[in-house]
Design an enzyme around this catalytic site. Structure first.
Site, mmCIF file in Angstrom:
data_model
loop_
_atom_site.group_PDB
_atom_site.id
_atom_site.type_symbol
_atom_site.label_atom_id
_atom_site.label_comp_id
_atom_site.label_asym_id
_atom_site.label_seq_id
_atom_site.Cartn_x
_atom_site.Cartn_y
_atom_site.Cartn_z
ATOM 1 N N GLU A 492 0.910 -1.159 -0.014
ATOM 2 C CA GLU A 492 0.160 -0.008 0.003
ATOM 3 C C GLU A 492 0.906 1.223 0.020
ATOM 4 O O GLU A 492 1.967 1.259 0.698
ATOM 5 C CB GLU A 492 -0.857 0.038 1.157
ATOM 6 C CG GLU A 492 -1.945 -1.039 1.083
ATOM 7 C CD GLU A 492 -2.817 -1.210 2.295
ATOM 8 O OE1 GLU A 492 -2.668 -0.246 3.397
ATOM 9 O OE2 GLU A 492 -3.635 -2.266 2.618
ATOM 10 N N HIS A 515 -7.871 1.210 2.097
ATOM 11 C CA HIS A 515 -7.764 0.815 3.349
ATOM 12 C C HIS A 515 -8.544 1.681 4.201
ATOM 13 O O HIS A 515 -8.061 2.149 5.417
ATOM 14 C CB HIS A 515 -6.033 0.523 3.922
ATOM 15 C CG HIS A 515 -6.221 -0.302 4.774
ATOM 16 N ND1 HIS A 515 -4.906 -0.953 5.010
ATOM 17 C CD2 HIS A 515 -6.912 -0.654 6.142
ATOM 18 C CE1 HIS A 515 -4.974 -1.693 6.065
ATOM 19 N NE2 HIS A 515 -6.431 -1.663 6.699
HETATM 20 P P1 NAI Z 1 -10.329 -11.304 14.948
HETATM 21 O O1 NAI Z 1 -8.863 -11.752 15.305
HETATM 22 O O2 NAI Z 1 -11.356 -10.976 15.816
HETATM 23 O O3 NAI Z 1 -11.000 -12.457 14.000
HETATM 24 C C1 NAI Z 1 -10.124 -12.981 13.041
HETATM 25 C C2 NAI Z 1 -10.738 -14.469 12.952
HETATM 26 O O4 NAI Z 1 -10.298 -15.014 11.753
HETATM 27 C C3 NAI Z 1 -10.673 -15.290 13.884
HETATM 28 O O5 NAI Z 1 -11.897 -15.913 14.415
HETATM 29 C C4 NAI Z 1 -9.676 -16.104 13.569
HETATM 30 O O6 NAI Z 1 -9.743 -17.714 14.321
HETATM 31 C C5 NAI Z 1 -10.030 -16.466 12.160
HETATM 32 N N1 NAI Z 1 -8.945 -16.979 11.116
HETATM 33 C C6 NAI Z 1 -7.676 -16.621 11.109
HETATM 34 N N2 NAI Z 1 -7.033 -17.434 10.209
HETATM 35 C C7 NAI Z 1 -8.235 -18.137 9.528
HETATM 36 C C8 NAI Z 1 -8.080 -18.910 8.382
HETATM 37 N N3 NAI Z 1 -7.053 -19.112 7.547
HETATM 38 N N4 NAI Z 1 -9.341 -19.712 8.205
HETATM 39 C C9 NAI Z 1 -10.333 -19.247 8.799
HETATM 40 N N5 NAI Z 1 -10.331 -18.584 9.780
HETATM 41 C C10 NAI Z 1 -9.284 -18.000 10.210
HETATM 42 O O7 NAI Z 1 -10.071 -10.050 13.938
HETATM 43 P P2 NAI Z 1 -11.247 -8.955 13.522
HETATM 44 O O8 NAI Z 1 -11.221 -7.603 14.339
HETATM 45 O O9 NAI Z 1 -12.474 -9.463 12.927
HETATM 46 O O10 NAI Z 1 -10.352 -8.408 12.168
HETATM 47 C C11 NAI Z 1 -10.596 -9.117 10.840
HETATM 48 C C12 NAI Z 1 -9.370 -8.770 9.878
HETATM 49 O O11 NAI Z 1 -9.885 -7.447 9.394
HETATM 50 C C13 NAI Z 1 -8.083 -8.481 10.247
HETATM 51 O O12 NAI Z 1 -7.220 -8.954 9.366
HETATM 52 C C14 NAI Z 1 -8.016 -6.867 10.393
HETATM 53 O O13 NAI Z 1 -6.521 -6.533 10.454
HETATM 54 C C15 NAI Z 1 -8.959 -6.538 9.431
HETATM 55 N N6 NAI Z 1 -9.271 -5.012 9.648
HETATM 56 C C16 NAI Z 1 -9.300 -4.384 8.386
HETATM 57 C C17 NAI Z 1 -9.762 -3.090 8.549
HETATM 58 C C18 NAI Z 1 -9.923 -2.093 7.259
HETATM 59 O O14 NAI Z 1 -9.783 -1.002 7.558
HETATM 60 N N7 NAI Z 1 -10.017 -2.726 6.225
HETATM 61 C C19 NAI Z 1 -10.370 -2.457 9.719
HETATM 62 C C20 NAI Z 1 -10.140 -3.353 11.022
HETATM 63 C C21 NAI Z 1 -9.711 -4.677 10.921
#
Ligand code: NAI
Length: 632
Positions: A492, A515
């Site tokens: 990015e 983003h």
């Molecule tokens: P979280 O940690 O609460 O949830 C992630 C989930 O993915 C967990 O339940 C984990 O077990 C599961 N997981 C991980 N690898 C996996 C796989 N290969 N297959 C299946 N399940 C898997 O995180 P949260 O808060 O829900 O955030 C999710 C994503 O969103 C993160 O990557 C975060 O960086 C991103 N994000 C992006 C934003 C944006 O501006 N676009 C803002 C906030 C978060």
């Protein structure tokens, strides 16, 4: 002037002992039903300020203010009630000091005994130690004048008053006004401390021997504090990258000494700057490296005002006993709302249609446009965001399927899939919400797209490296993927000035966003209060719930006990050694909490007896101690 070791403390009342000017509060009460209340109160405040700056005759100013206030004896009980609530925070905190030293505390004020005596009486200060003006009432109880024989009703009154007390000993003056400084200027005091917890006046702080942002600082400087804990104003906070003003406000309100920087700092600059910092606040750009941490001699905690913490060397933080906090769900809702919006926009091809209209193309047709109702949304990664999306999507009529590598509770009617393959085969829309662990590199590539339905809608708002973009491009071009929204990219731009380069540019029905999934004003504000609250909780109680790197300990509120915090390398036998030290000093433990992770042990011990410096020293000297602090 030194006379044995006897010390006297001369303390001002308005805006020092209390947070406010009592006459302002009296006006709020006495002018309650008067139509020009606001104007009158403003005039009262202006006159008070002129007096505080040392620029007007005190007697005239008092006459004018009393005339404006139209107050009556019957207003005074309510005034006292209000003022009791408004005693300065650091005075309330240090009630023990007043109890121990009340004989030597004198209140010398240009305010009025009528309300000062009952307030300071709660702090064991006797009426005979209060020197202040007195109201004169008429028969109906109206305040019509003040006792003009009282020396405090005249200019230079505080100086004259103190002279006549003939105190024999060292004299320390604490106050916020120019008249407090005059005592020192007249040669009557050893030291003048400008008290800035409530107001700060330039001509007072300039002349002070010390600026004391709270009573804690005064007590600390004079070794008078009963607890060995540290005054909050000595906790230096450095907030970088333009952290939201709400965070600044919260931390200042807590009494910390806060420095802010609109931009980030590079490694070299931060390594230099970090030396005296106790709390560091950053966003995603600042790299907190091993080298930075080597210089962080006083760092207690780092707040990441964002979600990710890859920019921080968490392992090194652990080794140094630095607790890291972030804001894991402050922007969850924002990401979810964007996902919902994009699902609808892509199903109706709205982005392309709008772009076409802007270049004059009218393309009215229903072809390839669908409602979302009844479609299958497949969520990969059912964490904070995935689960929240599940709830909102269902309320719009989508059928939710999810797959998570961990066991997760299915919300509402959502159905768990046993494998990602199953989810890909069954979903009309695939939305990725996995975390950014390295193992997740390219979890969606050519073979995964092959499993998906023809005409699938694909959304990635999670992390850039989890999708193979060449495969995505190929599948959009072939029509296999009917629409895509991508918010995160493997590479990015570093700033808004840098060009966004990507093979996805120019593809049909493809929404590309910089983003911004979590970028809303609400999320910024949530982050700005979430992170400081976690840090303040850690500093004040030792609680580490939601810490990124520390073992999570939730602690009960403490009553009539002291709390000791010990962070050590995770080795067997340390808890026993802590308890031996306490036993040797005959200290009784009222509560103890231990949690460890691979690297450190975190022990909180609540004790019921006043500790002395020897115990503290002995606890610090236990081998493998990383950090030790006494809370109260
Ligand atoms: P979280 O940690 O609460 O949830 C992630 C989930 O993915 C967990 O339940 C984990 O077990 C599961 N997981 C991980 N690898 C996996 C796989 N290969 N297959 C299946 N399940 C898997 O995180 P949260 O808060 O829900 O955030 C999710 C994503 O969103 C993160 O990557 C975060 O960086 C991103 N994000 C992006 C934003 C944006 O501006 N676009 C803002 C906030 C978060």
């Amino acid at each position: 002037m030194s006379n044995g070791n006897k010390k006297f403390f001369i303390i001002d009342f308005d805006s020092t002992f209390t947070q406010v000017e009592a006459l302002d509060i009296l006006g709020e009460i006495s002018l309650k039903n008067v139509p020009d209340k606001k104007d009158r109160l403003k005039k009262v405040a202006d006159i008070t300020n002129q007096g505080m700056n040392g620029s007007s005759s005190f007697r005239e100013s008092l006459e004018e203010r009393l005339a404006l206030l139209k107050a009556n004896k019957s207003h005074l009980p309510q005034l006292v009630e209000e003022l009791k609530k408004l005693v300065s925070k650091s005075f309330k905190r240090n009630a023990d000091f007043f109890e121990a030293h009340h004989e030597k505390v004198y209140i010398i004020s240009n305010g009025f005994k009528d309300f000062i005596v009952p307030i300071v009486g709660d702090y064991h200060i006797k009426p005979e130690n209060v020197f202040a003006n007195e109201f004169i009432f008429d028969e109906a109880g109206n305040i019509v004048d003040f006792n003009r024989d009282n020396v405090l009703s005249s200019n230079n009154g505080k100086v004259e008053q103190l002279k006549s007390l003939e105190l024999k000993g060292d004299i320390y003056v604490i106050g916020d006004g120019y008249t407090d400084y005059e005592i020192k200027a007249a040669g009557l005091a050893n030291k003048f401390y400008a008290f800035t917890e409530n107001v700060e006046r330039g001509n007072v702080t300039e002349n002070a021997d010390h600026i004391t942002p709270s009573l804690d600082e005064f007590l600390y400087l004079n070794k008078l504090n009963t607890a060995i804990s540290y005054p909050k104003n000595r906790i230096n906070v450095l907030l970088l990258e333009g952290v939201h003003p709400k965070a600044v406000e919260l931390m200042k309100y807590e009494g910390y000494n806060v420095e802010i920087y609109p931009a980030g700092l590079d490694e070299e600059e931060l390594a230099k700057k970090i030396k005296n910092v106790s709390i560091l606040g950053i966003r995603s750009k600042t790299q907190v490296t091993k080298k930075v941490l080597e210089n962080a001699k006083r760092l207690i905690s780092i707040g990441a005002f964002c979600i990710g913490t890859n920019q921080i060397d968490l392992e090194e933080c652990l080794k140094k006993g630095i607790a890291v906090f972030n804001a894991p769900f402050s922007n969850t809702r924002s990401v979810v709302e964007m996902a919902i919006a994009e699902i609808i926009v892509l199903m109706r091809k709205l982005a392309d249609r709008s772009a076409a209209m802007h270049v004059g193309k009218w393309d009215k047709s229903a072809k390839g446009s669908y409602e979302i109702r009844g479609k299958y949304l497949g969520i990969i990664g059912y964490g904070n965001i995935g689960a929240q999306l599940s709830v909102l999507a269902e309320s719009l009529g989508l059928n939710v399927l999810y797959y998570d590598s961990e066991e997760k509770l299915a919300l509402g009617n959502a159905r768990k899939c046993d494998s990602m393959e199953e989810l890909l085969q069954r979903s009309d829309i695939v939305s990725l919400h996995v975390d950014g662990r390295p193992d997740n590199h390219n979890i969606i590539g050519d073979s995964e797209f092959k499993l998906m339905k023809d005409g699938v809608i694909f959304i990635n708002l999670s992390r850039g490296h989890v999708v193979d973009l060449t495969a995505l491009k190929k599948n959009i071009e072939s029509g296999k993927v009917a629409g895509a929204a991508v918010d995160v990219f493997p590479k990015e731009p570093k700033s808004n000035d840098e060009e966004f380069v990507s093979e996805l540019r120019g593809l049909p029905n493809t929404i590309l966003t910089p983003h911004i999934g979590g970028s809303t004003m609400e999320a910024q504000e949530n982050i700005a209060s979430f992170v400081p609250n976690k840090i303040m909780d850690y500093i004040n109680t030792g609680g580490t719930t939601n810490s990124v790197n520390f073992p999570n300990l939730q602690l009960p509120k403490l009553q009539d006990a002291h709390r000791l915090i010990h962070i050590h390398e995770n080795m067997p036998g340390i808890l026993a050694r802590i308890n031996n030290v306490l036993a040797e000093h005959e200290i009784n433990i009222v509560g103890q909490y231990l949690k460890t992770n691979e690297a450190i042990g975190y022990v909180i011990t609540d004790i019921d007896k006043a500790y002395d410096r020897d115990v503290i020293k002995a606890l610090r000297q236990i081998d493998h101690t990383i950090k030790f602090r006494v809370l109260y």
